[in-house]
Write a protein that holds these residues in place. Sequence first.
Motif, short mmCIF file in Angstrom:
data_model
loop_
_atom_site.label_atom_id
_atom_site.label_comp_id
_atom_site.label_asym_id
_atom_site.label_seq_id
_atom_site.Cartn_x
_atom_site.Cartn_y
_atom_site.Cartn_z
N HIS A 118 -37.79 37.60 11.10
CA HIS A 118 -36.58 37.62 10.29
C HIS A 118 -35.65 38.76 10.68
O HIS A 118 -34.43 38.66 10.49
CB HIS A 118 -36.95 37.69 8.81
N LEU A 119 -36.21 39.84 11.22
CA LEU A 119 -35.36 40.91 11.74
C LEU A 119 -34.56 40.39 12.93
O LEU A 119 -33.35 40.65 13.05
CB LEU A 119 -36.20 42.11 12.15
N PHE A 120 -35.20 39.68 13.84
CA PHE A 120 -34.51 39.10 14.99
C PHE A 120 -33.37 38.20 14.53
O PHE A 120 -32.25 38.27 15.05
CB PHE A 120 -35.50 38.30 15.84
N GLU A 121 -33.66 37.33 13.54
CA GLU A 121 -32.63 36.45 12.99
C GLU A 121 -31.43 37.25 12.49
O GLU A 121 -30.27 36.90 12.77
CB GLU A 121 -33.19 35.65 11.81
N GLU A 122 -31.71 38.31 11.73
CA GLU A 122 -30.63 39.07 11.12
C GLU A 122 -29.84 39.85 12.17
O GLU A 122 -28.61 39.94 12.10
CB GLU A 122 -31.20 40.03 10.06
N LEU A 123 -30.53 40.41 13.15
CA LEU A 123 -29.84 41.13 14.22
C LEU A 123 -28.94 40.19 15.01
O LEU A 123 -27.82 40.55 15.39
CB LEU A 123 -30.87 41.78 15.16
N LYS A 124 -29.41 38.99 15.23
CA LYS A 124 -28.62 38.00 15.98
C LYS A 124 -27.40 37.58 15.16
O LYS A 124 -26.29 37.46 15.68
CB LYS A 124 -29.47 36.79 16.34
N ASP A 125 -27.60 37.36 13.85
CA ASP A 125 -26.51 36.94 12.98
C ASP A 125 -25.40 37.99 12.92
O ASP A 125 -24.22 37.66 12.84
CB ASP A 125 -27.02 36.66 11.56
N LYS A 126 -25.77 39.26 12.93
CA LYS A 126 -24.78 40.34 12.83
C LYS A 126 -24.20 40.73 14.19
O LYS A 126 -23.36 41.63 14.27
CB LYS A 126 -25.37 41.55 12.12
N GLY A 127 -24.64 40.05 15.26
CA GLY A 127 -24.09 40.32 16.59
C GLY A 127 -24.71 41.50 17.29
O GLY A 127 -24.17 42.00 18.29
N ASP A 135 -28.94 48.04 24.60
CA ASP A 135 -29.13 47.21 25.80
C ASP A 135 -30.55 46.65 25.86
O ASP A 135 -30.76 45.58 26.43
CB ASP A 135 -28.86 48.04 27.06
N LEU A 136 -31.50 47.40 25.30
CA LEU A 136 -32.91 47.00 25.32
C LEU A 136 -33.52 47.27 23.94
O LEU A 136 -33.39 48.36 23.40
CB LEU A 136 -33.68 47.78 26.39
N ILE A 137 -34.17 46.24 23.38
CA ILE A 137 -34.87 46.38 22.10
C ILE A 137 -36.30 45.90 22.28
O ILE A 137 -36.53 44.77 22.72
CB ILE A 137 -34.18 45.57 20.98
N ILE A 138 -37.25 46.78 21.96
CA ILE A 138 -38.66 46.41 21.98
C ILE A 138 -39.14 46.48 20.54
O ILE A 138 -39.11 47.53 19.90
CB ILE A 138 -39.50 47.36 22.87
N LEU A 180 -20.72 33.40 28.14
CA LEU A 180 -21.28 32.65 27.02
C LEU A 180 -21.09 33.40 25.69
O LEU A 180 -20.79 32.78 24.67
CB LEU A 180 -22.77 32.37 27.25
N ASP A 181 -21.26 34.72 25.71
CA ASP A 181 -21.03 35.51 24.49
C ASP A 181 -19.59 35.39 24.02
O ASP A 181 -19.30 35.47 22.82
CB ASP A 181 -21.39 36.98 24.73
N ASN A 182 -18.68 35.19 24.97
CA ASN A 182 -17.25 35.03 24.64
C ASN A 182 -16.86 33.56 24.42
O ASN A 182 -15.68 33.25 24.30
CB ASN A 182 -16.39 35.61 25.77
N ILE A 188 -27.58 41.43 18.81
CA ILE A 188 -28.28 40.93 20.00
C ILE A 188 -27.34 39.99 20.73
O ILE A 188 -27.04 38.90 20.24
CB ILE A 188 -29.58 40.20 19.62
N LYS A 189 -26.88 40.42 21.88
CA LYS A 189 -26.06 39.58 22.74
C LYS A 189 -26.97 38.90 23.77
O LYS A 189 -28.15 39.24 23.89
CB LYS A 189 -25.00 40.41 23.46
N LEU A 190 -26.41 37.96 24.52
CA LEU A 190 -27.22 37.30 25.54
C LEU A 190 -27.65 38.24 26.64
O LEU A 190 -28.70 38.05 27.27
CB LEU A 190 -26.44 36.12 26.13
#
Length: 548
Positions: free
Chosen positions: A71-80, A55-58, A142-144, A82-84
């Motif tokens: 690039h970690l943020f990119e990869e986390l977002k690509d794999k789902g 739920d929270l990532i610092i 939006l996530d859906n 990180i949700k909105l």
Amino acid sequence: MNQDLIKHARVLIIDDQALAQTFLKKSLEKIGFDSIQIAESAKHALRLTDDILFDLIICSFNLSRDRDGYHLFEELKDKGAIKLNTTFIFTSAETDAALVNSVIELQPDDFLAKPFTSKELSERLLRVLKRKQKLNHIYQALDNQDFKGALAHIDDTLNNPKQTHLYPLVMRLKGDILLAQKDFATAARYFYDIITVQKFTWAMIGLAKAYLGLNKEEAGKAILDKLVKKPETRLAALDLLAQYYINHDEYDLAYQQFRNAKAISPRNIKRHQSVVNLARLLHDHSGQFEAAKTMLRFAKHSVHDTEDLYLTVARAGIDYALTLTEQESVNIAKQTDKYLATVKREFLHTAESKNKIAIVQARLHYIRDEQDKAKQLINSLELDKYGAISFEDYIDRAKAFHELGYQNEAVELLEEVPQVFDADDINGKIMAKFLTQETQEKRDIPFSPRQLNNIAVQLYNQKQIDAAMQAFKDALKLMPKNARIALNLLQVLVEQKQRQHLDEPQQALYWKAIEVINQNKLDTQQQTRYESLTARSEQYDVRHTNSA
């Protein structure tokens, strides 16, 4: 803030510094967070997010063990992962402009510059969490991909006088949704109505996007010409201006916009790829090689760090070496060898990838004037059995065939390239244009740039001025930024001028050669030669004027 939500929230701290890990964990526990996990590297974080949706990532932006936070943020977002409705906060001890611009481009929920206090962390974090909680229903829709539902929730929020503090954010979300749906007419009216009340920068960018989508491109460009001068909107405006210029086939101008944007935010790999592709289209082979190397440097250890990325640099190096003299190309060939060695050493190889490497190796043999080795290697490949599977594979094979004298095979291969370009994607448009140009050039010109220059020099030495002029003209077409070629062409044109007047096309070619030369930094020998040629030309003009 609902304390029960805080207590049960799943928290991930990503930092490679033990003191920072301890400080953050204790600070979060004071706020009331109970379920906290720590990752000391990007790889560790990726493993944890395989099983848990946090739920929270610092996250520290300056991770040093493998990839950085970008690039970690990119990869986390690509794999789902990180949700909105996931709260994501970056921390960093560095605050240089390039880092800050990179962070802004990713749009995390917040950015904290180290050092910060527990109180500052608590205040900023609770502010974000409260906002996330109030907008949770919008984010879930939006996530859906439920745009209709999200718009309904946004309108409910905008009609609630108790939620005025959320208006700017949800208004921006609404504009983003209209653009995502490609409802450009509605988006244009929406953004226009907003900026008549208050000139939010995001609304100005949105209006420019909507106008471009509606093909009201001059109106969109007029906005962008203003926004590109403002620091807070310069990056987004540069990207959109590049899109505008590509739509108008003004690729030189698009190239410059992307290069400027790349300097502002250097971690965006897609933008680097656009620079590489435009440099190749414009025959800026030196720029292509440098851009490919820069892209590789920023993509190291990221999800973009692949075999094909190294091959892109190697191929760009070969393209560049082919525009140089044989002596000059030796150093570039050595650099290319190193990239190829890395591919062989660090990546597993399928039969197809071995073919890719072999094609690059054959082109290296050609650069070193080892044509027999190059032909032997090409002829030994089972190309029919392991056909090219990507656009770049087709292009590289066609180049290898063409360089070795197999012109018909090269053109046939280019004509077989699947037309799978995304019309809405910038790089898709650039590659479609490049394929058309490459096919035409391979069909019209049966020689490589180096061969053309050598042939032209021979023709000139044999006093075949017209044929030499055409050969140098073709060489300049393939190497439009090459001062050596431009000087050779200028010399032939001056000879022609002294034999007879230059006709109109030759006069245009004369000034083109002058332009290319003036855009380059000449060495002492080249400068002396240039001054001698222009002096001869001017002397002829004076004599011709006096005799007339």
